[in-house]
Structure formats: structure tokens, C-alpha cells
Write an enzyme that holds these catalytic residues in place. Sequence first.
Site, PDB file in Angstrom:
ATOM      1  N   HIS A 125      28.706 -12.313   3.311  1.00 54.96           N
ATOM      2  CA  HIS A 125      27.533 -11.423   3.325  1.00 54.96           C
ATOM      3  C   HIS A 125      26.342 -12.241   3.846  1.00 54.96           C
ATOM      4  O   HIS A 125      26.284 -13.466   3.635  1.00 54.96           O
ATOM      5  CB  HIS A 125      27.278 -10.976   1.881  1.00 54.96           C
ATOM      6  CG  HIS A 125      26.246  -9.918   1.705  1.00 54.96           C
ATOM      7  ND1 HIS A 125      24.902 -10.192   1.733  1.00 54.96           N
ATOM      8  CD2 HIS A 125      26.356  -8.587   1.472  1.00 54.96           C
ATOM      9  CE1 HIS A 125      24.229  -9.060   1.519  1.00 54.96           C
ATOM     10  NE2 HIS A 125      25.093  -8.081   1.368  1.00 54.96           N
ATOM     11  N   ASP A 202      30.595 -16.542  -4.480  1.00 57.65           N
ATOM     12  CA  ASP A 202      29.833 -15.298  -4.505  1.00 57.65           C
ATOM     13  C   ASP A 202      30.759 -14.246  -5.112  1.00 57.65           C
ATOM     14  O   ASP A 202      31.702 -13.781  -4.459  1.00 57.65           O
ATOM     15  CB  ASP A 202      29.427 -14.953  -3.065  1.00 57.65           C
ATOM     16  CG  ASP A 202      28.760 -13.585  -2.962  1.00 57.65           C
ATOM     17  OD1 ASP A 202      28.781 -12.832  -3.960  1.00 57.65           O
ATOM     18  OD2 ASP A 202      28.244 -13.264  -1.877  1.00 57.65           O
ATOM     19  N   GLN A 205      31.262  -8.940  -5.501  1.00 54.98           N
ATOM     20  CA  GLN A 205      32.250  -7.850  -5.400  1.00 54.98           C
ATOM     21  C   GLN A 205      33.487  -8.151  -6.244  1.00 54.98           C
ATOM     22  O   GLN A 205      34.524  -7.508  -6.059  1.00 54.98           O
ATOM     23  CB  GLN A 205      32.666  -7.637  -3.935  1.00 54.98           C
ATOM     24  CG  GLN A 205      31.549  -7.249  -3.002  1.00 54.98           C
ATOM     25  CD  GLN A 205      30.978  -5.861  -3.278  1.00 54.98           C
ATOM     26  OE1 GLN A 205      31.578  -5.046  -3.970  1.00 54.98           O
ATOM     27  NE2 GLN A 205      29.795  -5.596  -2.752  1.00 54.98           N
ATOM     28  N   LYS A 228      25.724  -4.063  -9.392  1.00 54.17           N
ATOM     29  CA  LYS A 228      27.054  -3.756  -8.850  1.00 54.17           C
ATOM     30  C   LYS A 228      28.094  -3.667  -9.958  1.00 54.17           C
ATOM     31  O   LYS A 228      29.254  -3.370  -9.702  1.00 54.17           O
ATOM     32  CB  LYS A 228      27.461  -4.821  -7.828  1.00 54.17           C
ATOM     33  CG  LYS A 228      26.602  -4.807  -6.565  1.00 54.17           C
ATOM     34  CD  LYS A 228      27.158  -5.735  -5.526  1.00 54.17           C
ATOM     35  CE  LYS A 228      26.155  -6.071  -4.447  1.00 54.17           C
ATOM     36  NZ  LYS A 228      25.936  -4.974  -3.499  1.00 54.17           N
ATOM     37  N   CYS A 366      25.942  -5.714   6.021  1.00 54.94           N
ATOM     38  CA  CYS A 366      25.365  -7.063   5.897  1.00 54.94           C
ATOM     39  C   CYS A 366      26.389  -8.151   6.189  1.00 54.94           C
ATOM     40  O   CYS A 366      26.344  -9.250   5.605  1.00 54.94           O
ATOM     41  CB  CYS A 366      24.739  -7.294   4.513  1.00 54.94           C
ATOM     42  SG  CYS A 366      23.305  -6.294   4.227  1.00 54.94           S
TER      43      CYS A 366
HETATM   44  C1  PLP Z   1      29.592 -10.168  -1.296  1.00 57.69           C
HETATM   45  C2  PLP Z   1      28.128  -9.905  -1.509  1.00 57.69           C
HETATM   46  N1  PLP Z   1      27.280 -10.935  -1.628  1.00 57.69           N
HETATM   47  C3  PLP Z   1      25.972 -10.759  -1.834  1.00 57.69           C
HETATM   48  C4  PLP Z   1      25.424  -9.503  -1.929  1.00 57.69           C
HETATM   49  C5  PLP Z   1      23.964  -9.363  -2.180  1.00 57.69           C
HETATM   50  O1  PLP Z   1      23.768  -8.783  -3.433  1.00 57.69           O
HETATM   51  P1  PLP Z   1      22.283  -8.427  -3.946  1.00 57.69           P
HETATM   52  O2  PLP Z   1      21.682  -7.600  -2.863  1.00 57.69           O
HETATM   53  O3  PLP Z   1      22.531  -7.654  -5.210  1.00 57.69           O
HETATM   54  O4  PLP Z   1      21.573  -9.707  -4.162  1.00 57.69           O
HETATM   55  C6  PLP Z   1      26.252  -8.395  -1.785  1.00 57.69           C
HETATM   56  C7  PLP Z   1      25.690  -7.039  -1.789  1.00 57.69           C
HETATM   57  O5  PLP Z   1      26.245  -6.113  -1.229  1.00 57.69           O
HETATM   58  C8  PLP Z   1      27.643  -8.604  -1.586  1.00 57.69           C
HETATM   59  O6  PLP Z   1      28.478  -7.566  -1.463  1.00 57.69           O
END
Ligand code: PLP
Length: 408
Positions: A125, A202, A205, A228, A366
Site C-alpha cells: 500500500h 503491515d 488487512q 478496518k 492505493c
Molecule cells: C495494507 C494496507 N496498509 C495500509 C493502509 C492504510 O491504512 P489507514 O488509512 O487506516 O492508515 C491500508 C488501507 O487501506 C491497507 O489496506
Amino acid sequence: MSKIYPIDSIRQDFPILRREVNGSPLVYLDNGATTQKPQMVIDAISDYYTGINSNIHRGVHHLSQLATDAYEVSRAKISQFIGAAHDHEIIMTSGTTGGINLVAHSYGNEFVHEGDEILISEMEHHSNIVPWQLLCAAKGAKLRVIPMDERGVLDMEAFQLMLNEKTKLVAITYVSNSLGTINPVRGVISKAHAMGVPVLLDAAQAVHHIALNVQELDVDFLVFSGHKMYGPTGIGVLYGKENWLNAMPPYQGGGDMIKQVTFEKTTFNELPFKFEAGTPNIEAGICLGSAIDYIQSIGLDAIAAYENDLLNYATESLLTIDGLRIIGTAPEKSGVISFLLGDIHPYDVGVICDKLGVAVRTGHHCTQPVMDKLGIPGTVRASFAMYNTREDVDALIAALQKASQMLQ
Ligand SMILES: Cc1ncc(COP(=O)(O)O)c(C=O)c1O
């Protein structure tokens, strides 16, 4: 015999699922972007403001103590949920993005120097790309990218070859938000540790789909977002091993993160407060604990088994549609299916789905480098949560058939 999954009562617990969109019952398949909230979390937010609203950690008065206790109880729940050794290894952040930026700044300032290397993967992401680019630009370090194949499977051999004495951190997603790939994180961590390199996962998900234990994984840093995982927005978690967090300088300065301030010198508070400057998102921090209570009342293993079955059903059903191509075909997947419908632009598919009450996400999610690699403008993404059903999948299929008739 395994317990029957209580899908009807789960759906009752999420009031938004009773609403209609464009005259049809809502079919919410955009859970990768954010999940809906159970009544228990909604009530907890209201209870906080009607009962104990107050600033935390600095008050002697009754309300401040109640709010502080509730906030710290929530931290302990989070710690237990991910199997941390100590509650003070749980740093409250604004979200996954906030956690990664904290590590990039604080760990990066202390441990990354000119010529060093940070490893990420090709399926990250943007939140797990850009903070490292900023760090590398500031330090004269190099960002290196572990490749994946066309299915979205990480190239572990390439990874092994990329690890070297200049590598200072591996930062990788547990589950890809655009392809659904579950990465072999145990292998990543053991290979990195064999070279003395720490790993950041990370888990945005992952943490609500797959039961995980940070001690068993032996991961150094883990980040995720409350919104999430059925909790409020504006709150997230950075787990860090005590040794790393103690060795890292503060990220932001302000209230709560200090022990003593004079104009000449400031000493810093102990963990976790050293990394929690200023008034936090108190009600969201408390109510993330309620979201965890809710998840645990169903059981993450039961949720994972149910969602896995749904993902298989959705995959099989989608493949019956003429001209539909699934993007992301790794053997191990969770929560997410991306696809393209013939030559129709993902946006147009999304608009027709919406007209029929089916919420999907379209675009690059993203992860622009993933789309560039695969030579596509974006995808349509259906992403699942504990409350989705086979009927939701059927409604998606009907909407896609309509889109196909209208636009092909
Ligand atoms: C794999 C992953 N990393 C990071 C993020 C960023 O999350 P946040 O916008 O809640 O900080 C997301 C959001 O879709 C994501 O799916």
C-alpha cells in the site's frame, strides 16, 4: 462438531446493514477500505461521551480516572489480542499510516544511515512505500523492492538474495489489500532475522481475518487500523518489541511523552507514553477495545473459516461470468477479490453496482505500482467481512451480469 456460525445474529448487530441504497438493500463489499460497526461499538462511543468524557493520564478527578482506566484497559485488550509480552509495547496511533510513519521517523533516524537499504515488496500500500521513500531521501539510503509474480506471489528467492549487511529493515504487508495475497510472513521474518534485520508487518488487512500472535511470529513491529476491524476511525496500533521501542528516540514532542521539561533539557516518559504526544483520540482508543470484545465474542478462527468459505464461493461464482478476469491468484488469499470485467473500465462497473445497492471499490486501491506492473488501470475490488453472506455474493454477480449486458 463445530459450532454453527451465527450469521443472522451477527448481521442484526450491525444496524447499517438494515438500510437501503438506491432502493435496494445495502450489500456492503468495501470492507477492505473500512468495516461497518456493531451496535456494541456505537454504544461504547455514546457511553463514553455521555458518561466519562474527560482528558486522560493527567487528572486527579473522578471522570479523568475513569477515562484513563478505560483507555488503559483497552490497551491491555489490544495487547492480549495480538499476544504482546507487555502492554507497554502497544503504542496508540492514528492508524496504520500513523504507525508506519512513526517507525520510519524514529527507527529511521536512529538506525538508518547513508548507503543503508530498506526492503519493501512490490505489493505494498502507498502507506508502506512513501514513508520509506521520504526516509531514504533524507538519509541517502536506498529503497529496494522485492518482486512478485503475475499471480501476486512474493519472490522469496529474490528476497533472500536482496538481504545483505546494508539491509536495516524489511517492511512488508501481511495481506495485500489489492490482490488478497497472504504473504509467507514467517519465512520473511526468519530469513531477515538470520541476517540480524528487524521486520515490520503491515497487518491492516490481516488482524481481523487471521489470528496472529506477535511473540510466536517473533515480529519486531506490527501496525494496524481500528476502522478496518469494526472499530472507530482515527485510532490504530503500533506494536513494537520493547527493546526496539526503548532504543528509538521519540517521534513527536508534546504533553504526555515527557518526564520533566526545563528550557535546557527534557527527559522522556517511559513506554508507551514516550511515543504518545498530546491528547490522543480517547474515545476511539477505548472503543477499539469494544471492537476487540466483539470479534472475540464470535472468535477469530470461526470468522476466518467462514470468510474463507465465502471467498471460495465468490471466486467460483465470479468465474462463471463471461470475460471476467480475477486479478491476484495467489494460492493463499484472504478477504479480497480484485477483478476486471472484459474491457469495461472498473469505475463504470462500480457505478452500476452502486445503482443496485452493491458497494464495491474501484481504482488502484492505493497500490499504483501493482497496477503498473500488471499493466491495468485498476480493478473492481470486493472485500469481505464477518457479516457478509453468499446472498451478498449473489447480488454482486447479478449486478455484474447487468453491467456486462449494458456495457459490453
Ligand atoms: C495494507 C494496507 N496498509 C495500509 C493502509 C492504510 O491504512 P489507514 O488509512 O487506516 O492508515 C491500508 C488501507 O487501506 C491497507 O489496506
